[in-house]
Motif scaffolding. Structure first.
Motif, mmCIF file in Angstrom:
data_model
loop_
_atom_site.group_PDB
_atom_site.id
_atom_site.type_symbol
_atom_site.label_atom_id
_atom_site.label_comp_id
_atom_site.label_asym_id
_atom_site.label_seq_id
_atom_site.Cartn_x
_atom_site.Cartn_y
_atom_site.Cartn_z
ATOM 1 N N LEU A 81 -7.167 -2.053 5.512
ATOM 2 C CA LEU A 81 -8.225 -1.394 4.732
ATOM 3 C C LEU A 81 -8.313 0.104 5.024
ATOM 4 C CD1 LEU A 81 -10.576 -1.757 2.740
ATOM 5 C CD2 LEU A 81 -12.055 -2.292 4.689
ATOM 6 N N HIS A 82 -8.080 0.484 6.280
ATOM 7 C CA HIS A 82 -8.191 1.906 6.618
ATOM 8 C C HIS A 82 -7.149 2.736 5.879
ATOM 9 C CE1 HIS A 82 -4.963 0.605 9.294
ATOM 10 N NE2 HIS A 82 -4.625 1.887 9.446
ATOM 11 N N LYS A 83 -5.978 2.136 5.605
ATOM 12 C CA LYS A 83 -4.961 2.856 4.839
ATOM 13 C C LYS A 83 -5.366 2.993 3.382
ATOM 14 C CE LYS A 83 -0.797 2.046 7.559
ATOM 15 N NZ LYS A 83 0.631 1.670 7.490
ATOM 16 N N LEU A 84 -6.025 1.942 2.867
ATOM 17 C CA LEU A 84 -6.504 1.983 1.486
ATOM 18 C C LEU A 84 -7.546 3.083 1.307
ATOM 19 C CD1 LEU A 84 -6.693 0.718 -1.382
ATOM 20 C CD2 LEU A 84 -8.389 -0.871 -0.453
ATOM 21 N N ASN A 85 -8.422 3.224 2.296
ATOM 22 C CA ASN A 85 -9.479 4.252 2.211
ATOM 23 C C ASN A 85 -8.911 5.664 2.255
ATOM 24 O OD1 ASN A 85 -11.520 2.324 2.085
ATOM 25 N ND2 ASN A 85 -11.720 2.209 4.312
ATOM 26 N N LYS A 86 -7.759 5.830 2.913
ATOM 27 C CA LYS A 86 -7.175 7.169 3.045
ATOM 28 C C LYS A 86 -6.491 7.659 1.761
ATOM 29 C CE LYS A 86 -6.394 7.025 8.063
ATOM 30 N NZ LYS A 86 -5.364 7.039 9.123
ATOM 31 N N ILE A 87 -6.141 6.735 0.877
ATOM 32 C CA ILE A 87 -5.467 7.124 -0.371
ATOM 33 C C ILE A 87 -6.458 7.823 -1.283
ATOM 34 C CG2 ILE A 87 -4.239 6.273 -2.408
ATOM 35 C CD1 ILE A 87 -3.207 3.954 -0.686
ATOM 36 N N GLN A 88 -6.074 9.007 -1.779
ATOM 37 C CA GLN A 88 -6.950 9.804 -2.615
ATOM 38 C C GLN A 88 -6.436 9.857 -4.056
ATOM 39 O OE1 GLN A 88 -9.796 11.024 -1.387
ATOM 40 N NE2 GLN A 88 -9.226 10.103 0.597
ATOM 41 N N PRO A 89 -7.303 10.223 -5.037
ATOM 42 C CA PRO A 89 -6.879 10.294 -6.441
ATOM 43 C C PRO A 89 -5.704 11.237 -6.646
ATOM 44 C CG PRO A 89 -9.259 10.316 -6.332
ATOM 45 C CD PRO A 89 -8.773 10.397 -4.921
ATOM 46 N N LEU A 109 0.825 -1.213 0.000
ATOM 47 C CA LEU A 109 0.000 0.000 0.000
ATOM 48 C C LEU A 109 0.859 1.262 0.000
ATOM 49 C CD1 LEU A 109 -2.805 -1.026 2.523
ATOM 50 C CD2 LEU A 109 -3.027 -0.755 0.057
ATOM 51 N N SER A 110 1.977 1.203 0.742
ATOM 52 C CA SER A 110 2.838 2.379 0.822
ATOM 53 C C SER A 110 3.601 2.609 -0.473
ATOM 54 C CB SER A 110 3.830 2.221 1.987
ATOM 55 O OG SER A 110 3.148 2.061 3.202
ATOM 56 N N LEU A 111 4.139 1.536 -1.054
ATOM 57 C CA LEU A 111 4.959 1.662 -2.253
ATOM 58 C C LEU A 111 4.127 1.876 -3.514
ATOM 59 C CD1 LEU A 111 7.533 -1.209 -1.513
ATOM 60 C CD2 LEU A 111 7.903 1.251 -1.261
ATOM 61 N N ARG A 112 2.872 1.480 -3.454
ATOM 62 C CA ARG A 112 2.030 1.598 -4.653
ATOM 63 C C ARG A 112 0.911 2.622 -4.445
ATOM 64 N NH1 ARG A 112 0.652 -4.527 -6.016
ATOM 65 N NH2 ARG A 112 -0.222 -3.567 -7.907
ATOM 66 N N LYS A 113 1.225 3.608 -3.639
ATOM 67 C CA LYS A 113 0.241 4.638 -3.322
ATOM 68 C C LYS A 113 -0.212 5.378 -4.583
ATOM 69 C CE LYS A 113 -0.424 8.040 0.356
ATOM 70 N NZ LYS A 113 0.265 8.828 1.413
ATOM 71 N N SER A 114 0.739 5.671 -5.455
ATOM 72 C CA SER A 114 0.396 6.399 -6.683
ATOM 73 C C SER A 114 -0.451 5.543 -7.621
ATOM 74 C CB SER A 114 1.671 6.865 -7.398
ATOM 75 O OG SER A 114 2.485 5.749 -7.742
ATOM 76 N N ASP A 115 -0.142 4.217 -7.666
ATOM 77 C CA ASP A 115 -0.926 3.315 -8.530
ATOM 78 C C ASP A 115 -2.372 3.227 -8.051
ATOM 79 O OD1 ASP A 115 1.389 2.824 -9.914
ATOM 80 O OD2 ASP A 115 1.828 0.945 -8.842
ATOM 81 N N ILE A 116 -2.529 3.123 -6.729
ATOM 82 C CA ILE A 116 -3.880 3.038 -6.163
ATOM 83 C C ILE A 116 -4.630 4.349 -6.383
ATOM 84 C CG2 ILE A 116 -5.188 2.751 -4.016
ATOM 85 C CD1 ILE A 116 -2.892 0.897 -3.062
ATOM 86 N N GLY A 117 -3.910 5.486 -6.209
ATOM 87 C CA GLY A 117 -4.528 6.791 -6.452
ATOM 88 C C GLY A 117 -4.977 6.943 -7.897
ATOM 89 N N LEU A 118 -4.164 6.419 -8.818
ATOM 90 C CA LEU A 118 -4.524 6.490 -10.243
ATOM 91 C C LEU A 118 -5.762 5.661 -10.538
ATOM 92 C CD1 LEU A 118 -3.852 7.444 -13.097
ATOM 93 C CD2 LEU A 118 -2.334 5.451 -13.325
ATOM 94 N N LEU A 119 -5.817 4.469 -9.934
ATOM 95 C CA LEU A 119 -6.995 3.611 -10.129
ATOM 96 C C LEU A 119 -8.253 4.304 -9.622
ATOM 97 C CD1 LEU A 119 -5.555 0.114 -9.089
ATOM 98 C CD2 LEU A 119 -6.172 0.853 -11.395
ATOM 99 N N LYS A 120 -8.142 4.984 -8.484
ATOM 100 C CA LYS A 120 -9.297 5.714 -7.958
ATOM 101 C C LYS A 120 -9.651 6.883 -8.864
ATOM 102 C CE LYS A 120 -9.032 4.600 -3.036
ATOM 103 N NZ LYS A 120 -9.032 5.146 -1.657
ATOM 104 N N ALA A 121 -8.646 7.498 -9.449
ATOM 105 C CA ALA A 121 -8.886 8.654 -10.325
ATOM 106 C C ALA A 121 -9.660 8.261 -11.574
ATOM 107 C CB ALA A 121 -7.558 9.307 -10.708
ATOM 108 N N ILE A 122 -9.432 7.042 -12.079
ATOM 109 C CA ILE A 122 -10.134 6.619 -13.301
ATOM 110 C C ILE A 122 -11.436 5.885 -12.997
ATOM 111 C CG2 ILE A 122 -7.994 6.518 -14.651
ATOM 112 C CD1 ILE A 122 -7.991 3.507 -14.285
ATOM 113 N N GLY A 123 -11.836 5.875 -11.714
ATOM 114 C CA GLY A 123 -13.166 5.359 -11.387
ATOM 115 C C GLY A 123 -13.221 4.049 -10.627
ATOM 116 N N TYR A 124 -12.053 3.476 -10.252
ATOM 117 C CA TYR A 124 -12.078 2.225 -9.483
ATOM 118 C C TYR A 124 -12.583 2.504 -8.068
ATOM 119 C CZ TYR A 124 -9.728 -1.028 -12.672
ATOM 120 O OH TYR A 124 -9.433 -1.861 -13.712
ATOM 121 N N LYS A 125 -13.446 1.602 -7.592
ATOM 122 C CA LYS A 125 -13.941 1.705 -6.225
ATOM 123 C C LYS A 125 -12.969 1.010 -5.266
ATOM 124 C CE LYS A 125 -18.802 1.729 -7.650
ATOM 125 N NZ LYS A 125 -20.100 1.032 -7.544
#
Length: 381
Positions: A367-375, A273-289
């Motif tokens: 999960l709480h860390k995943l929820n905190k990551i923003q687009p 989660l820490s190392l792939r923060k930008s990847d997760i943020g990008l997924l959220k930016a393009i509409g991933y829940k």
């Protein structure tokens, strides 16, 4: 077994002694009643009760932890185990409500051969051929006085339903049954001849060490002496000690491995989660829940754990097959190390649940860390 054969057996390496069986050795008896009030109440409430009655042979001894030994006791006395349970056992793993053997000292136990019949095998000759037959003798009721209690141990013969009597008592029980059936030592029947001739009786050979039983068995077989293929000896103390060590060691290793696996998976999940923060943020930016990202990360973890599970299963199966093949052709004690495939399958299923559920738990913890990551974190390096 004539005198010459018995002499050869005595002179065989590792043989301590040999004794003829003049009475009963190990027979099943029903317990009819007892003078101990609490025990009698249990007999009346729990129904049928039985015990295996063992006799001592020759100079065989049985030490006691309370009361007197059978050496100090007259005929028709007995010793009982420290934890006595003569009732039906449906599950060997259940906690049994034992009768305190020491509480029976000085009391009497009335017994009678099971099914109202005492079975005893005897041998006779027809045209120089030995014939072995079972003899059905009438059962006689005996009142045995409990004089002592012995320590119940899995490393010796006997058990929670085993009573010991002296050789003299065992001989009396058989003599009384034969006499009641109409046999005497001076009659011309094959049973009478067998009774009188001790060379036709079963003999017990005492070996100096358990490890030497096999060599003695082979030596006697070479003499054309018919031997029983299972010795009257419980599990060795060394086997019990080794079993305890392996049991505690295995529990420690299982717990340590489980905790290490959980810590490793939690750490890898947190790092991912820490190392792939930008990847997760990008997924959220393009509409991933969050649920979709959670599922992706979970499947990724499963791929890693299932790979380890598959490799571990293959290694375990190979080790089990080789181990079972090695121990299957060895003596009785060594066969205790054979791994039952049913048990192996149960443990494999438990392992499968662990590699499936533990990653899920670890993902939920993170999960709480995943929820905190923003687009907007998609722009973070």
């Amino acid at each position: 077994l004539d005198d010459n054969t018995i002499s050869k057996i005595k002179n065989t390496d590792h043989v301590e002694n040999i004794f003829p069986l003049d009475g009963i050795r190990n027979d099943l008896f029903n317990i009819k009643q007892t003078s101990n009030k609490d025990f009698q109440n249990r007999l009346e409430s729990d129904g049928d009760a039985y015990a295996y009655i063992w006799s001592l042979l020759g100079n065989e001894k049985r030490s006691v932890i309370a009361g007197k030994t059978l050496d100090e006791s007259p005929i028709l006395c007995c010793i009982v185990p420290s934890q006595f349970y003569p009732f039906e056992v449906e599950d060997e793993n259940q906690n049994l409500d034992y009768v305190d053997g020491e509480s029976l000292i000085g009391k009497t136990i009335t017994v009678k051969a099971s099914r109202d019949m005492l079975f005893h095998d005897y041998i006779y000759r027809i045209d120089d051929e030995a014939v072995n037959e079972d003899l059905e003798l009438p059962a006689i009721e005996y009142k045995l006085k409990v004089v002592g209690t012995y320590y119940l141990s899995p490393t010796e013969a006997g058990g929670y339903d085993s009573i010991y009597i002296s050789q003299e008592t065992a001989k009396k029980i058989l003599d009384d049954a034969l006499t009641k059936a109409g046999y005497t030592k001076d009659n011309s029947t094959v049973v009478g001849k067998w009774w009188k001739d001790t060379s036709m009786h079963t003999h017990y050979v005492v070996v100096d060490d358990y490890e030497n039983i096999e060599s003695v068995y082979n030596a006697l077989t070479d003499m054309n002496v018919c031997c029983a293929n299972d010795p009257e000896l419980g599990i060795q103390s060394s086997i019990i000690n080794a079993s305890n060590i392996f049991r505690f060691a295995s529990v420690f290793l299982i717990i340590a491995t489980f905790l290490l696996s959980v810590i490793t998976i939690i750490q890898s999940t947190t790092n991912a989660l820490s190392l792939r923060k930008s990847d997760i943020g990008l997924l959220k930016a393009i509409g991933y829940k969050n649920s979709q990202i959670f599922a992706c990360l979970y499947c990724e973890q499963l791929r890693v754990t299932f790979t380890g599970f598959a490799v571990g299963t293959i290694i375990s199966v190979v080790i089990t097959v080789v181990s079972n093949l090695f121990f299957s052709n060895r003596n009785y004690i060594d066969r205790l190390y054979i791994i039952n495939w049913g048990t192996f399958g149960i443990l494999l299923a438990i392992a499968f649940l662990i590699v499936t559920i533990v990653p899920l738990i670890c993902q939920l913890i993170a999960l709480h860390k995943l929820n905190k990551i923003q687009p907007k974190d998609a722009m973070n390096e």
